[in-house]
Design a protein around this motif. Structure first.
Motif, PDB file in Angstrom:
ATOM      1  N   GLU A 186       0.723  -1.097  -0.146  1.00  0.00           N
ATOM      2  CA  GLU A 186      -0.132  -0.152   0.025  1.00  0.00           C
ATOM      3  C   GLU A 186       0.768   1.084   0.098  1.00  0.00           C
ATOM      4  N   ASP A 196      -4.712  -3.679   5.296  1.00  0.00           N
ATOM      5  CA  ASP A 196      -6.208  -3.568   5.381  1.00  0.00           C
ATOM      6  C   ASP A 196      -6.792  -3.578   4.122  1.00  0.00           C
ATOM      7  N   ASN A 245      -8.559   3.794   5.503  1.00  0.00           N
ATOM      8  CA  ASN A 245      -6.985   3.118   5.666  1.00  0.00           C
ATOM      9  C   ASN A 245      -7.143   2.851   7.328  1.00  0.00           C
ATOM     10  N   ASP A 246      -6.410   1.842   7.866  1.00  0.00           N
ATOM     11  CA  ASP A 246      -6.479   1.305   9.143  1.00  0.00           C
ATOM     12  C   ASP A 246      -5.683   2.331   9.868  1.00  0.00           C
ATOM     13  N   ALA A 247      -4.526   2.939   9.161  1.00  0.00           N
ATOM     14  CA  ALA A 247      -3.676   3.814   9.897  1.00  0.00           C
ATOM     15  C   ALA A 247      -3.635   5.091   8.877  1.00  0.00           C
ATOM     16  N   LYS A 250      -3.954   0.913  -2.703  1.00  0.00           N
ATOM     17  CA  LYS A 250      -3.479  -0.470  -2.524  1.00  0.00           C
ATOM     18  C   LYS A 250      -3.036  -1.220  -3.787  1.00  0.00           C
TER      19      LYS A 250
HETATM   20 CA    CA Z   1      -3.237   0.725   5.769  1.00  0.00          CA
END
Ligand code: CA
Ligand code: CA
Ligand code: CA
Length: 388
Positions: A51, A324, A355-357, A363
């Motif tokens: 990513e 993710d 996005n998880d962070a 991606k």
């Molecule tokens: Ca991520």
């Protein structure tokens, strides 16, 4: 609308919903996998292997990407991604941001190789800039993979939204198709050059009927595909300026368009859970391959045959490899060109809404993962040179 009519409508809607629920159908995105034509639709699952770094801006900011294949060292290829709240980024194949240009609110991006600019031929990158209502052009510098501004053309009406470039196999001419969401229109510009800068001449406009963003052109088959996003139609037009307004529907909404906004499920024979947005073409030999579309309502990507546009199947990008999963994707791109050891059989790129962070990111999924998620597998064909 008067309150009692609204109430009555709501009542009817509830009854329809209850009826459908009794039939084993429930509202919500997961419905797509169990409805009508989708019931028989296997949805393969793949995961990203890379990513990109998050875009600099928060909220809904990342939007669209274009893959640039390096001419001599494929591992040095890049992903050019938009940040619609403020700029344009260049990422390497490990997802690291190499450059960021705060040149405006860049919405969609596309590129073509071998564009004649002055005495050189360059990779031409076209980007819709909603800050200036313009289509901005860059060239890719092969020495360091940076981008250099090479002109801009003004939007014809408010406001530029999507863009795709097109190199006609018939004439060798280059064009840009720009979609204007609020004007529900796509405009075609023939591209030229003056004093080292790209110029554009309006040659055709198309009334799409509904809001539109995603557009992609097939250089060999001389076609333009347009997403009518909220309704959930994918349209095919001829890509030559003299092709007029005739169009064919590739796919349509699983919902009635009038009901779509109320999230009530009525299968109408189409396969699209609105919105439909990003479009991309996988080029295989002998003018075969696939048309791919981002279906936001079901968090899936639809694959259609490139030639007859028949439906092949769908896939989604789930969490894996420490990355993710992907949901509610705006822009996509795909290439069949090998890009070194990371992506030896090409790559698919998707914007990820959550996005998880950190902020949103793009991606990257190896094409062979996607091909292998289908039964029978999709074609893997690395023989097409994008610089034909
Ligand atoms: Ca991520
Ligand atoms: Ca995600
Ligand atoms: Ca978008």
């Amino acid at each position: 609308m008067k309150a009692h009519r609204l109430k009555k409508l709501a009542g009817v809607a509830s009854l329809v919903l209850i009826g459908l629920t009794l039939l084993g159908v429930a509202a919500g995105p997961s419905l797509a996998a169990r409805l009508g034509p989708l019931a028989a639709m296997p949805t393969g699952e793949v995961s990203a292997t890379v990513e990109t770094e998050p875009v600099p801006h928060g909220d809904d900011a990342a939007d669209d990407a274009a893959i640039w294949a390096h001419p001599s060292d494929p591992s040095l290829s890049t992903i050019i991604g938009t940040d619609k709240r403020g700029g344009l980024a260049v990422y390497d194949l490990a997802g690291r941001e190499l450059f960021y240009y705060a040149d405006g609110k860049m919405n969609n991006v596309d590129l073509r190789y071998d564009f004649p600019l002055g005495s050189a031929t360059v990779t031409l990158v076209g980007v819709t800039n909603t800050s200036a209502n313009s289509l901005d052009f860059y060239r890719v510098e092969e020495s360091d993979r940076s981008l250099t501004r090479v002109g801009s053309i003004a939007g014809s009406v408010p406001t530029v939204t999507g863009v795709c470039l097109y190199r006609s196999a018939a004439s060798g001419r280059y064009y840009a198709f720009v979609s204007y969401a609020s004007a529900r229109m796509v405009a075609q510009y023939e591209l030229g050059e003056a004093g080292g800068e790209v110029t554009g001449t309006l040659v055709r406009t198309l009334d799409v009927g509904g809001r539109t963003e995603g557009v992609v052109a097939d250089d060999d088959l001389k076609r333009l595909y347009v997403s009518e996003e909220e309704v959930g139609n994918i349209w095919r037009y001829g890509a030559e300026p003299e092709d007029g307004a005739a169009r064919t529907r590739v796919d349509g909404p699983i919902l009635g368009s009038a009901l779509a906004r109320r999230q009530i499920a009525v299968a109408l024979g189409g396969r699209i859970w609105p919105d439909v947005e990003g479009l991309a073409i996988y080029y295989a030999a002998n003018q075969t391959g696939y048309l791919i579309a981002s279906i936001q309502g079901s968090d899936t990507f639809h694959v259609y045959d490139r030639v007859d546009n028949s439906f092949v199947g769908a896939f989604r990008i789930v969490a894996g490899n420490g990355i993710d999963g992907v949901s509610h994707t705006d822009g996509i791109d795909v290439t069949s060109t090998p890009l070194g050891s990371s992506f030896p059989q090409g790559v698919f790129v998707a914007q990820d809404h959550v996005n998880d962070a950190g902020n949103q990111s793009f991606k990257l999924v190896p094409w062979q993962s996607i091909a292998g998620a289908f039964r029978p597998p999709l074609e893997i064909d690395t023989s097409v040179d994008p610089r034909r």
